[in-house]
Scaffold this active site. Structure first.
Site, PDB file in Angstrom:
ATOM      1  N   LYS A  45       0.859  -1.192   0.000  1.00  0.00           N
ATOM      2  CA  LYS A  45       0.000   0.000   0.000  1.00  0.00           C
ATOM      3  C   LYS A  45       0.885   1.229   0.000  1.00  0.00           C
ATOM      4  O   LYS A  45       1.873   1.289   0.747  1.00  0.00           O
ATOM      5  CB  LYS A  45      -0.881  -0.019   1.261  1.00  0.00           C
ATOM      6  CG  LYS A  45      -1.827   1.140   1.368  1.00  0.00           C
ATOM      7  CD  LYS A  45      -3.288   0.703   1.313  1.00  0.00           C
ATOM      8  CE  LYS A  45      -4.250   1.812   0.996  1.00  0.00           C
ATOM      9  NZ  LYS A  45      -4.096   2.408  -0.360  1.00  0.00           N
TER      10      LYS A  45
ATOM     11  N   LYS B 219       5.090   2.412   8.516  1.00  0.00           N
ATOM     12  CA  LYS B 219       3.870   3.137   8.907  1.00  0.00           C
ATOM     13  C   LYS B 219       2.702   2.157   9.085  1.00  0.00           C
ATOM     14  O   LYS B 219       2.007   2.184  10.108  1.00  0.00           O
ATOM     15  CB  LYS B 219       3.533   4.165   7.825  1.00  0.00           C
ATOM     16  CG  LYS B 219       2.503   5.168   8.252  1.00  0.00           C
ATOM     17  CD  LYS B 219       2.115   6.093   7.106  1.00  0.00           C
ATOM     18  CE  LYS B 219       3.270   6.919   6.578  1.00  0.00           C
ATOM     19  NZ  LYS B 219       2.870   7.861   5.530  1.00  0.00           N
TER      20      LYS B 219
ATOM     21  N   LYS C  62       5.436   2.524  -2.886  1.00  0.00           N
ATOM     22  CA  LYS C  62       5.272   3.911  -3.348  1.00  0.00           C
ATOM     23  C   LYS C  62       5.663   3.972  -4.814  1.00  0.00           C
ATOM     24  O   LYS C  62       6.489   3.178  -5.281  1.00  0.00           O
ATOM     25  CB  LYS C  62       6.173   4.853  -2.547  1.00  0.00           C
ATOM     26  CG  LYS C  62       5.717   6.300  -2.561  1.00  0.00           C
ATOM     27  CD  LYS C  62       4.562   6.502  -1.599  1.00  0.00           C
ATOM     28  CE  LYS C  62       4.399   7.923  -1.163  1.00  0.00           C
ATOM     29  NZ  LYS C  62       3.613   8.010   0.062  1.00  0.00           N
TER      30      LYS C  62
ATOM     31  N   THR D 105      -5.433  12.727   6.299  1.00  0.00           N
ATOM     32  CA  THR D 105      -4.036  12.850   6.740  1.00  0.00           C
ATOM     33  C   THR D 105      -3.921  13.975   7.769  1.00  0.00           C
ATOM     34  O   THR D 105      -3.322  13.804   8.842  1.00  0.00           O
ATOM     35  CB  THR D 105      -3.123  13.116   5.527  1.00  0.00           C
ATOM     36  OG1 THR D 105      -3.329  12.064   4.590  1.00  0.00           O
ATOM     37  CG2 THR D 105      -1.669  13.165   5.918  1.00  0.00           C
TER      38      THR D 105
ATOM     39  N   SER E 189      -7.444   5.126   4.088  1.00  0.00           N
ATOM     40  CA  SER E 189      -7.344   4.369   2.832  1.00  0.00           C
ATOM     41  C   SER E 189      -7.662   2.895   3.080  1.00  0.00           C
ATOM     42  O   SER E 189      -8.391   2.269   2.305  1.00  0.00           O
ATOM     43  CB  SER E 189      -5.934   4.463   2.255  1.00  0.00           C
ATOM     44  OG  SER E 189      -5.816   5.564   1.390  1.00  0.00           O
TER      45      SER E 189
HETATM   46  P1  NAD Z   1       0.323  18.617  -2.145  1.00  0.00           P
HETATM   47  O1  NAD Z   1       0.907  18.516  -3.484  1.00  0.00           O
HETATM   48  O2  NAD Z   1      -1.151  18.693  -2.024  1.00  0.00           O
HETATM   49  O3  NAD Z   1       0.926  19.888  -1.379  1.00  0.00           O
HETATM   50  C1  NAD Z   1       2.272  20.147  -1.250  1.00  0.00           C
HETATM   51  C2  NAD Z   1       2.402  21.596  -0.789  1.00  0.00           C
HETATM   52  O4  NAD Z   1       3.751  21.838  -0.456  1.00  0.00           O
HETATM   53  C3  NAD Z   1       2.019  22.624  -1.841  1.00  0.00           C
HETATM   54  O5  NAD Z   1       1.335  23.693  -1.213  1.00  0.00           O
HETATM   55  C4  NAD Z   1       3.376  23.135  -2.353  1.00  0.00           C
HETATM   56  O6  NAD Z   1       3.328  24.468  -2.819  1.00  0.00           O
HETATM   57  C5  NAD Z   1       4.163  23.039  -1.075  1.00  0.00           C
HETATM   58  N1  NAD Z   1       5.609  22.991  -1.242  1.00  0.00           N
HETATM   59  C6  NAD Z   1       6.354  22.278  -2.119  1.00  0.00           C
HETATM   60  N2  NAD Z   1       7.658  22.526  -1.932  1.00  0.00           N
HETATM   61  C7  NAD Z   1       7.726  23.433  -0.914  1.00  0.00           C
HETATM   62  C8  NAD Z   1       8.771  24.089  -0.266  1.00  0.00           C
HETATM   63  N3  NAD Z   1      10.024  23.847  -0.614  1.00  0.00           N
HETATM   64  N4  NAD Z   1       8.469  24.971   0.744  1.00  0.00           N
HETATM   65  C9  NAD Z   1       7.204  25.198   1.112  1.00  0.00           C
HETATM   66  N5  NAD Z   1       6.164  24.584   0.524  1.00  0.00           N
HETATM   67  C10 NAD Z   1       6.425  23.732  -0.468  1.00  0.00           C
HETATM   68  O7  NAD Z   1       0.940  17.382  -1.340  1.00  0.00           O
HETATM   69  P2  NAD Z   1       0.384  16.693  -0.023  1.00  0.00           P
HETATM   70  O8  NAD Z   1      -0.493  15.569  -0.416  1.00  0.00           O
HETATM   71  O9  NAD Z   1      -0.085  17.732   0.913  1.00  0.00           O
HETATM   72  O10 NAD Z   1       1.731  16.026   0.520  1.00  0.00           O
HETATM   73  C11 NAD Z   1       2.674  16.782   1.275  1.00  0.00           C
HETATM   74  C12 NAD Z   1       3.502  15.820   2.092  1.00  0.00           C
HETATM   75  O11 NAD Z   1       2.623  15.011   2.883  1.00  0.00           O
HETATM   76  C13 NAD Z   1       4.341  14.844   1.266  1.00  0.00           C
HETATM   77  O12 NAD Z   1       5.531  14.569   1.963  1.00  0.00           O
HETATM   78  C14 NAD Z   1       3.468  13.595   1.244  1.00  0.00           C
HETATM   79  O13 NAD Z   1       4.237  12.421   1.021  1.00  0.00           O
HETATM   80  C15 NAD Z   1       2.901  13.655   2.632  1.00  0.00           C
HETATM   81  N6  NAD Z   1       1.701  12.852   2.810  1.00  0.00           N
HETATM   82  C16 NAD Z   1       0.546  13.143   2.135  1.00  0.00           C
HETATM   83  C17 NAD Z   1      -0.559  12.332   2.337  1.00  0.00           C
HETATM   84  C18 NAD Z   1      -1.872  12.635   1.683  1.00  0.00           C
HETATM   85  O14 NAD Z   1      -2.842  11.917   1.978  1.00  0.00           O
HETATM   86  N7  NAD Z   1      -1.974  13.628   0.856  1.00  0.00           N
HETATM   87  C19 NAD Z   1      -0.489  11.243   3.210  1.00  0.00           C
HETATM   88  C20 NAD Z   1       0.689  10.995   3.893  1.00  0.00           C
HETATM   89  C21 NAD Z   1       1.780  11.814   3.680  1.00  0.00           C
END
Ligand code: NAD
Length: 417
Positions: free
Chosen positions: A71, A95, A107, A191, A350
């Protein structure tokens, strides 16, 4: 190797080594947990809007399926590589094991810049990726989900593509779909909601009220933006937020609904010139009680850890803190709550979405969140207890708990005695 060159894969290997040393894990088990079962790289063609055909590279690392089907998310990002999919897939294994859901870790993603693609091109990239990996995916094999720059729409298209290939409706092949086509009503905010449960539990233990707690959030997407809003609605003072271009700060607390509105229109910079920090990175260093890195890996390193003022760092992103930074923060009595705990709400919901797909019956949002809360708060207690037992960081505690579960599974499945 200097920390600048240390990528997410080096970080995850170091975390496994540290946990293995602390718990005196057998070398053979450490080796097994360090290696993915399968890593695949594909190329697939997409006809672009201007008529030329472009080749895209896609990746999937299936790290471990001892506890159940693989997953993990699918990321569309220019810096996506096979190494990144391996690191992120490895974290998913720990996790799932930490929060005790019957899944392994994986992934994948596509090296592309979604902001440069039209809706049609993005749809074809999504279909191309699913087609290329359709042999590997499936409800009992590997169940992907959204990650950076992929969303429910992407998941819906991928589910449709797989169903077309299978010749039957296959809602359970992927999670994070829109609710109308088999998604969970709670997945969008899951999340962030999980992180909020962890933060509330921490405050309760400290006997501290949300109104007296300041929060700064790096990243204003699926995770960070929703976390900022949920915390704002609960009365927290959200003093800083940022996206890749802009950082905002107000020591009195930002108006998060307004920040969401300007982000949707012309970007965070429209919030007001007096609230802009010099650079997007500066949000990490503001005066706050809780810092939530919610953007990308490797943003807190030995080069900047000493500038972080927050007492509590809640890792909503995967892998934002490097091992050296982890130890520097611990020495200053700043606590890092690890990604595999803090952002696990997404994978828990999920998993609950898969359960609903199997039953073909759908719960309401509150019921899903209650179930998720039970899983994540149990993982929080297990993290704290294991960290206290081994007198180590929360990250190492969480890793050790997860490895203990995986080691038991190795024994129960007949790989070790
Ligand atoms: P997303 O694409 O929706 O958002 C990412 C955000 O980070 C955007 O606002 C972007 O502008 C910003 N960003 C990118 N680089 C940046 C920087 N250098 N400085 C400041 N902001 C920056 O992505 P997401 O789904 O929110 O995922 C973000 C993190 O959370 C990732 O590490 C992802 O693996 C993790 N994550 C997400 C989920 C989920 O369900 N979406 C679950 C577990 C972990």
């Amino acid at each position: 190797m200097t920390e600048k060159e240390q990528g997410p894969l080096d970080v995850v290997f170091e975390q496994i080594k540290e946990a293995s040393r602390t718990m005196k894990l057998k070398d053979s088990v450490q080796t097994l947990l360090s290696h993915p079962k399968r890593k695949v790289e594909v190329s697939f063609p997409v006809e672009m809007d201007d008529g030329h055909t472009q080749l895209f590279k896609g990746y999937r690392t299936q790290h471990n399926d001892l506890l159940g089907p693989f997953k993990g998310g699918i990321r569309f990002h220019p810096s996506m590589t096979v190494e990144e999919s391996q690191a992120l897939g490895t974290w998913m294994t720990f996790k799932s094991a930490l929060v005790q859901i019957p899944h392994g870790g994986a992934k994948g993603g596509v090296a592309c810049d979604p902001s440069m693609l039209s809706d049609r091109e993005l749809r074809e990239v999504s279909r191309g990726y699913m087609e290329a990996f359709s042999d590997l995916f499936g409800a009992g094999r590997d169940v992907p989900a959204p990650d950076v720059y992929t969303d429910p729409k992407t998941m819906g298209i991928m589910m449709d593509t797989y169903s077309r290939i299978a010749g039957r409706h296959e809602a359970g092949v992927i999670t994070g779909k829109p609710p109308l086509v088999g998604g969970s009503k709670a997945r969008g905010a899951a999340t962030a909601q999980g992180a909020v449960y962890v933060i509330e539990q921490m405050l309760e233990k400290m006997n501290q009220a949300p109104e007296h707690t300041r929060v700064a959030v790096q990243g204003f997407g699926n995770g960070g933006q929703i976390a900022a809003r949920l915390l704002y609605d609960k009365g927290f003072k959200v003093v800083g937020v940022s996206d890749s271009k802009t950082a905002l700060y107000d020591k009195e607390g930002l108006d998060i609904p307004k920040a969401q509105e300007v982000k949707e229109n012309n970007g965070l910079k429209e919030y007001g010139a007096e609230f802009l920090l010099d650079s997007s990175e500066d949000v990490l260093y503001v005066d706050t009680d809780i810092l939530i890195p919610a953007a990308m890996e490797g943003v807190i390193t030995k080069n900047n850890a000493s500038r972080i003022k927050a007492k509590h760092i809640m890792e909503l992103a995967n892998g934002p803190t490097t091992p050296e930074a982890d130890h520097m923060l611990k020495e200053k009595d700043q606590h890092v709550y690890p990604d595999i705990l803090v952002n696990a709400g997404g994978v828990i919901v999920s998993y609950l979405e898969s359960v609903q797909n199997h039953m073909n019956y759908y719960w309401e949002e509150d019921e899903i969140n209650e179930r998720m809360k039970t899983f994540i708060l149990q993982a929080y207690e297990n993290t704290e207890e294991t960290a206290a037992y081994y007198q180590t960081t929360y990250r190492n505690g969480a890793m050790i708990f997860a490895i203990q579960k995986l080691e038991q599974a190795l024994e129960f499945r007949g790989y070790i005695s």
